[in-house]
Enzyme design. Structure first.
Site, PDB file in Angstrom:
ATOM      1  N   GLU A   1       0.849  -1.200   0.000  1.00  0.00           N
ATOM      2  CA  GLU A   1       0.000   0.000   0.000  1.00  0.00           C
ATOM      3  C   GLU A   1       0.885   1.251   0.000  1.00  0.00           C
ATOM      4  OE1 GLU A   1      -2.500   1.528  -0.720  1.00  0.00           O
ATOM      5  OE2 GLU A   1      -4.075   1.185   0.750  1.00  0.00           O
ATOM      6  N   ASP A   2       0.362   2.326  -0.558  1.00  0.00           N
ATOM      7  CA  ASP A   2       1.132   3.571  -0.590  1.00  0.00           C
ATOM      8  C   ASP A   2       1.203   4.233   0.792  1.00  0.00           C
ATOM      9  OD1 ASP A   2      -1.580   4.193  -0.595  1.00  0.00           O
ATOM     10  OD2 ASP A   2      -1.520   5.442  -2.388  1.00  0.00           O
TER      11      ASP A   2
ATOM     12  N   ASP B   1      -3.525   6.014   6.218  1.00  0.00           N
ATOM     13  CA  ASP B   1      -3.980   7.321   6.693  1.00  0.00           C
ATOM     14  C   ASP B   1      -4.999   7.074   7.817  1.00  0.00           C
ATOM     15  OD1 ASP B   1      -4.241  10.130   6.592  1.00  0.00           O
ATOM     16  OD2 ASP B   1      -5.860  10.017   5.139  1.00  0.00           O
TER      17      ASP B   1
ATOM     18  N   PHE C   1      -0.578  16.441   3.575  1.00  0.00           N
ATOM     19  CA  PHE C   1      -1.013  15.786   2.345  1.00  0.00           C
ATOM     20  C   PHE C   1       0.161  15.724   1.374  1.00  0.00           C
ATOM     21  CE2 PHE C   1      -2.939  15.303  -1.785  1.00  0.00           C
ATOM     22  CZ  PHE C   1      -3.872  14.306  -1.533  1.00  0.00           C
TER      23      PHE C   1
ATOM     24  N   ARG D   1       1.723  12.007  -9.662  1.00  0.00           N
ATOM     25  CA  ARG D   1       2.105  10.623  -9.326  1.00  0.00           C
ATOM     26  C   ARG D   1       3.524  10.302  -9.794  1.00  0.00           C
ATOM     27  NH1 ARG D   1      -2.505   7.784  -7.664  1.00  0.00           N
ATOM     28  NH2 ARG D   1      -4.433   8.365  -8.685  1.00  0.00           N
TER      29      ARG D   1
HETATM   30  P1  5GP Z   1      -7.286   5.679   4.416  1.00  0.00           P
HETATM   31  O1  5GP Z   1      -8.402   4.763   4.064  1.00  0.00           O
HETATM   32  O2  5GP Z   1      -6.182   5.047   5.222  1.00  0.00           O
HETATM   33  O3  5GP Z   1      -7.766   6.958   5.054  1.00  0.00           O
HETATM   34  O4  5GP Z   1      -6.720   6.232   3.069  1.00  0.00           O
HETATM   35  C1  5GP Z   1      -5.876   5.566   2.283  1.00  0.00           C
HETATM   36  C2  5GP Z   1      -5.822   6.188   0.914  1.00  0.00           C
HETATM   37  O5  5GP Z   1      -6.063   7.614   0.933  1.00  0.00           O
HETATM   38  C3  5GP Z   1      -4.434   6.007   0.389  1.00  0.00           C
HETATM   39  O6  5GP Z   1      -4.278   4.760  -0.244  1.00  0.00           O
HETATM   40  C4  5GP Z   1      -4.272   7.195  -0.532  1.00  0.00           C
HETATM   41  O7  5GP Z   1      -4.768   6.869  -1.806  1.00  0.00           O
HETATM   42  C5  5GP Z   1      -5.143   8.282   0.090  1.00  0.00           C
HETATM   43  N1  5GP Z   1      -4.314   9.206   0.904  1.00  0.00           N
HETATM   44  C6  5GP Z   1      -4.229   9.274   2.235  1.00  0.00           C
HETATM   45  N2  5GP Z   1      -3.346  10.225   2.625  1.00  0.00           N
HETATM   46  C7  5GP Z   1      -2.858  10.757   1.478  1.00  0.00           C
HETATM   47  C8  5GP Z   1      -1.893  11.787   1.203  1.00  0.00           C
HETATM   48  O8  5GP Z   1      -1.251  12.407   2.067  1.00  0.00           O
HETATM   49  N3  5GP Z   1      -1.653  12.056  -0.104  1.00  0.00           N
HETATM   50  C9  5GP Z   1      -2.295  11.407  -1.122  1.00  0.00           C
HETATM   51  N4  5GP Z   1      -1.984  11.757  -2.354  1.00  0.00           N
HETATM   52  N5  5GP Z   1      -3.209  10.442  -0.897  1.00  0.00           N
HETATM   53  C10 5GP Z   1      -3.481  10.116   0.392  1.00  0.00           C
END
Ligand code: 5GP
Length: 175
Positions: free
Chosen positions: A97-98, A101, A150, A163
C-alpha cells in the site's frame, strides 16, 4: 500558476529504505513463495520497486478500492473496483500500500482478504500517518512515518497529478 512542491523525502532516501524493506521481507519469508498485492493506483511505484528488492519467487496481483461518501462519518464506505485473478487460499500474501492514513481502506481490504484464508497475510506500506488513524491498523513493514501533511509523488496524486514525481513532497497551492 504552477503549484510549488516542497520535498519531504528524496528519491535516494526512498530507494535506500525500499532496499532495506526488501531485504527484511526476503529474510522473513525465506523458503516461501509470495503473492504480492499492489493496490491501485497509488502503490504502483512502490510495489514495483519493492518487488524488485524481494529475492523470492513471487507473483504480482492488483486490487483497487474506492472510498466514497462522507469519509468523516462512516468506516464502511469503501467498495472494490478490481479484484484478484487468483485464489489466495493457503498462500503467503503481502499487501503493498502507498500510505496508511485513517486506516479505513486497508481495514476493509485486509478483512476481505483474510476471509479468503491465505496461509499468512501481511501489509507493507511506504508511508504511515499515525496522527490521522481512525481504525487501529498497523503495517508489518513501514517505509517512513510522516506528519499529518497531504503528500504527493512516488505514485501519490493530487487530483490525479504528480504521481510521476520520483520523490515525495508537499503541495503548496499557489493562486
Ligand atoms: P485511508 O483509508 O487510510 O484513510 O486512506 C488511504 C488512501 O487515501 C491512500 O491509499 C491514498 O490513496 C489516500 N491518501 C491518504 N493520505 C494521502 C496523502 O497524504 N496524499 C495522497 N496523495 N493520498 C493520500
Amino acid at each position: 500558476m504552477a503549484d510549488r512542491i516542497s520535498v519531504m523525502l528524496t528519491e535516494e532516501e526512498i530507494d535506500a529504505r525500499i532496499r532495506q524493506m526488501g531485504e527484511e521481507i526476503t529474510k522473513d519469508y525465506e523458503g516461501k513463495e509470495l503473492v504480492l498485492i499492489c493496490t491501485l493506483k497509488g502503490a504502483v511505484f512502490f510495489a514495483c520497486e519493492l518487488a524488485k528488492r524481494i529475492d523470492l519467487p513471487s507473483q504480482m496481483e492488483f486490487m483497487r478500492c474506492e472510498s466514497y461518501g462522507n469519509s468523516d462519518t462512516s468506516s464502511g464506505n469503501v467498495k472494490l473496483l478490481l479484484d484478484l485473478d487468483q485464489d489466495i487460499a493457503g498462500k503467503h500474501v503481502l499487501v503493498i500500500e502507498d500510505i496508511v492514513d485513517t486506516g479505513r481502506t486497508l481495514s476493509y481490504l485486509m478483512e476481505k482478504l483474510k476471509n479468503r484464508k491465505p496461509a499468512s497475510l501481511k501489509l507493507a506500506a511506504l508511508l504511515d500517518k499515525p496522527e490521522r488513524r481512525v481504525i487501529d491498523i498497523k503495517a508489518d513493514y513501514t517505509g517512513f512515518t510522516i506528519p499529518d501533511k497531504f503528500v504527493v509523488g512516488y505514485g501519490l496524486d493530487y487530483a490525479q497529478n504528480y504521481r510521476q514525481l520520483p520523490y515525495i513532497g508537499v503541495v503548496e497551492v499557489v493562486d
